[in-house]
Design a protein around this motif. Structure first.
Motif, PDB file in Angstrom:
ATOM      1  N   ALA A 103       3.438  -4.685  -1.802  1.00  0.00           N
ATOM      2  CA  ALA A 103       2.214  -4.237  -1.141  1.00  0.00           C
ATOM      3  C   ALA A 103       2.490  -2.969  -0.337  1.00  0.00           C
ATOM      4  O   ALA A 103       3.614  -2.733   0.121  1.00  0.00           O
ATOM      5  N   TYR A 144       1.139  -0.818   3.002  1.00  0.00           N
ATOM      6  CA  TYR A 144       0.404  -0.991   4.252  1.00  0.00           C
ATOM      7  C   TYR A 144       0.176   0.364   4.907  1.00  0.00           C
ATOM      8  O   TYR A 144       1.061   1.221   4.917  1.00  0.00           O
ATOM      9  N   THR A 178      -4.533  -2.837   3.362  1.00  0.00           N
ATOM     10  CA  THR A 178      -3.368  -3.174   2.545  1.00  0.00           C
ATOM     11  C   THR A 178      -3.716  -3.002   1.081  1.00  0.00           C
ATOM     12  O   THR A 178      -4.829  -3.339   0.657  1.00  0.00           O
ATOM     13  N   TYR A 225      -2.491  -4.226  -2.574  1.00  0.00           N
ATOM     14  CA  TYR A 225      -1.661  -5.210  -3.261  1.00  0.00           C
ATOM     15  C   TYR A 225      -1.510  -4.837  -4.736  1.00  0.00           C
ATOM     16  O   TYR A 225      -2.461  -4.394  -5.375  1.00  0.00           O
ATOM     17  N   PHE A 234      -0.654  -6.440   8.787  1.00  0.00           N
ATOM     18  CA  PHE A 234       0.143  -5.250   9.057  1.00  0.00           C
ATOM     19  C   PHE A 234       1.259  -5.527  10.049  1.00  0.00           C
ATOM     20  O   PHE A 234       2.424  -5.167   9.812  1.00  0.00           O
TER      21      PHE A 234
END
Length: 720
Positions: free
Chosen positions: A118, A120, A220, A222, A235
């Motif tokens: 992922a 962030y 975020t 993914y 986060f």
């Protein structure tokens, strides 16, 4: 793998120079199988053959990420990778907006990192005006799901399917159905108290900022392949996990601190880069080769990186050996260049690998990884006395030795050669694997099967170390056999490969056993492996440091007198840091410390001109020019594991340190420190379950020692 001349059909895996924006610096962050390449503002702008994007498992999952304010781009104040190589920190401000918000009124900070499949980002916007202001921010996203080999310039054999995009109240989702029957998905999820709305592939935030008010926006992204599951971690929790992981992996390395702050920065940056490339696998942590092109497991790269760091981080070597043992070939599969006992060259997991458009899903087209595997096993055992691990590896070591004799020696003459069998495999299978890297003095390419000089050295060293292991494990007949084979190979090698006119080992013998009479850096590896006899080593040391080979930054891959010399080529005149580290260490073995220190000086000086003091995969081989840094190679990986590990082998070269856990003796043999290193402090140097701390000091032309801590049953010997 290789890059060279794109117009040549044989050079099918060339990396196009257009794949990188040379007019702007990139920022790179990575974590395991995911990495991102951004511009200095934190944006990813699509267009042309552009490498920027966020990649997961060999596929670009995001090719657009553009922040705008009232449809204008923010202005860059500063951009930096944090010292531990995990976070990009960016400071921006506004241009004039709506004729009512003066420039430099708003401060926008972007914090970006990658964790556990992922991406962030946290955006903070602060109003420094004395008046309230209203401003609309937007983030625009895109996903093309291109395979990294397509971005490198390789044409697809099939037409890619279309990408779909749809928006929900709190997210934007891109999906792609690959020809490998895997669905890939990019989901951008917004979790913020700031009001927002989504239109197609853009999200818009209308901010009302009071004087000195700050707002925070989090989201975020993914990445999902097939049935992968993504952990929904916010986060702050994800950011805290970075520090936890860094603290854990830092313990793998001994600590080194010197009197030179610039050298310390080189050490710290290199360690951070190595740790960022260590990827957690089911068999331990493996150092991925480099970002962006080689963010995967490579056998040769992992083995050499482990050798460069063995003296101060032996756990890395252990995991490399276990991983490669589990991936060792057990069958004869020509389409993969696989043969029983052979060690892996590289692994890929993108769509083109899965469909067979490229042969690298699990590919074994390397001639040197197998003897290097045996070498490292012997070196690791001497360093750690880890009997349990070597016993676990012993069947794999024996299989590798069988491969050397049965498959590596193609024509039964006692030398190890290569000739690729895979239709789309690599033509050349040593570390210089460009199609044009092995040639004769007239420039004609060498016909296979090809016996490289450095590979004979690796085989010699592999058999020597294996003989030593067999002796320790009570197999005297095998030990004697391997010692004899090593001695015979050394004698034969020095007769057949040495060229007195060149004062150098020839780069190779071609398929007709005709010597390829060119001066190359390959010969320097014959010092590292100790296959060179003393007389030839003496002459070779001078050859390698002559002006046609040594640029002032480092040793070229090919002499500037050779027909195919090109300082801007991948392998025929460029400078590779890892190549120089192995040569420098080899020179120190034969007591040519002054030569080795010249190489170390060149590498250190080069690092001072290079962004982040991060030595790249390679740079161009132009002669050093006063007041200028080395010339960049446009598509070099950075960070590259075996390049950033160079500083550790260079220090080992200075110290001439040998750690023998079998005898419990640390030996410093004729150590020397360069003028720019007055003091060096080493701590947490692991010795079994204990550790050692010591100081080294430069005293005129000598080195002084202050031993602060060591296990009672260990000895430290200093030979001068």
């Amino acid at each position: 793998m290789q890059a060279g001349h794109p117009e040549t059909a044989d050079n099918k895996f060339h990396i196009s120079a257009e794949a990188v924006n040379t007019d702007d610096l990139n920022q790179v962050i990575n974590h395991y199988n995911t990495f991102g390449v951004f511009d200095q503002t934190g944006n990813i702008s699509p267009g042309g053959k552009n490498v920027r994007g966020i990649y997961h498992d060999g596929t670009r999952f995001l090719n657009r990420l553009v922040l705008a304010m009232e449809e204008k781009r923010p202005l860059l104040l500063s951009s930096a990778i944090k010292e531990d190589n995990e976070i990009i920190s960016i400071d921006l401000t506004n241009p004039v907006l709506n004729d009512c918000i003066p420039e430099n009124t708003l401060h926008i900070s972007r914090t970006q990192f990658i964790r556990n499949k992922a991406f962030y980002e946290e955006l903070r916007c602060m109003n420094y005006d004395e008046r309230e202001c209203q401003v609309t921010f937007s983030l625009t996203f895109g996903a093309d799901f291109k395979d990294i080999f397509e971005i490198r310039g390789l044409d697809r054999k099939v037409k890619a399917n279309d990408t779909s995009c749809h928006a929900e109240t709190d997210r934007i989702i891109f999906r792609y159905q690959g020809h490998d029957d895997l669905q890939r998905e990019t989901s951008i999820v917004f979790v913020t108290e700031v009001a927002f709305y989504i239109i197609s592939n853009s999200v818009h935030f209308k901010l009302h900022l009071q004087p000195k008010q700050q707002v925070i926006i989090n989201y975020t992204v993914y990445f999902k392949t097939g049935n992968e599951k993504n952990a929904d971690i916010d986060f702050q929790v994800a950011r805290e996990s970075i520090e936890e992981e860094i603290n854990k992996t830092r313990g793998l390395f001994a600590n080194i601190y010197t009197s030179n702050s610039q050298f310390n920065h080189w050490i710290n940056r290199s360690r951070a880069d190595i740790l960022s490339l260590l990827t957690q696998t089911e068999y331990g942590n493996y150092p991925y080769a480099g970002v962006p092109w080689y963010n995967t497991a490579f056998g040769r790269d992992g083995l050499i990186t482990a050798m460069e760091t063995l003296w101060l981080a032996p756990e890395v070597s252990k995991d490399v050996l276990i991983f490669l043992a589990q991936k060792q070939a057990t069958q004869l599969i020509p389409s993969k260049d696989a043969e029983p006992g052979k060690i892996l060259h590289e692994m890929r997991s993108g769509e083109m690998a899965n469909t067979g458009e490229i042969p690298f899903k699990e590919y074994y087209g390397t001639i040197d990884a197998t003897p290097l595997f045996v070498m490292l096993a012997g070196m690791y055992y001497e360093r750690t006395a880890d009997e349990a691990t070597i016993k676990r590896l012993w069947p794999h070591i024996m299989a590798a030795l069988d491969w050397i004799d049965k498959y590596g020696d193609v024509d039964g003459d006692g030398l190890v050669e290569y000739q690729h069998k895979a239709e789309n495999g690599l033509t050349n299978q040593g570390w210089k694997d460009s199609f044009d890297s092995i040639m004769h003095e007239d420039g004609q390419l060498a016909p296979p099967p090809i016996a490289l000089c450095e590979v004979q050295g690796y085989v010699y060293s592999a058999k020597y170390y294996a003989a030593t292991l067999a002796k320790h494990f009570n197999e005297p007949a095998l030990s004697e056999k391997l010692f004899k084979e090593a001695a015979s190979l050394k004698e034969q090698f020095n007769k057949r490969f040495w060229d007195e006119a060149l004062k150098c080992f020839v780069i190779a013998l071609d398929g007709n056993k005709r010597p390829c009479r060119v001066v190359s850096s390959n010969a320097g590896h014959c010092l590292f492996t100790r296959i060179a006899n003393e007389e030839n080593a003496r002459k070779l040391a001078g050859t390698l440091l002559d002006s046609d080979m040594f640029t002032g930054w480092g040793i070229r891959t090919l002499s500037d007198r050779e027909h195919r010399y090109n300082p801007m080529s991948y392998h025929n005149g460029s400078v590779w840091p890892h190549d120089n580290a192995l040569i420098a260490y080899g020179l120190s073995i034969y007591n040519y410390q002054d030569h080795a220190l010249k190489i170390m000086q060149g590498m250190f000086d080069a690092s001072l001109f290079i962004d982040l003091q991060r030595l790249p995969e390679l740079f161009c081989g132009f002669e050093r020019r006063r007041g200028e840094g080395p010339t960049s190679y446009p598509v070099a990986c950075s960070p590259q594991a075996w390049s950033v590990a160079v500083v550790f082998m260079m220090l080992q070269t200075c110290f001439r340190i040998n750690i023998n856990a079998l005898t419990k003796v640390i030996t410093f043999e004729k150590p020397i420190l360069p003028p720019y290193l007055e003091h060096i402090f080493i701590s947490n140097l692991r010795l079994g379950n204990s550790s050692c701390n010591l100081n080294l000091s430069r005293i005129q032309f000598d080195v002084g020692f202050n031993l602060l801590q060591k296990p009672e049953d260990w000895a430290v010997i200093i030979k001068k």
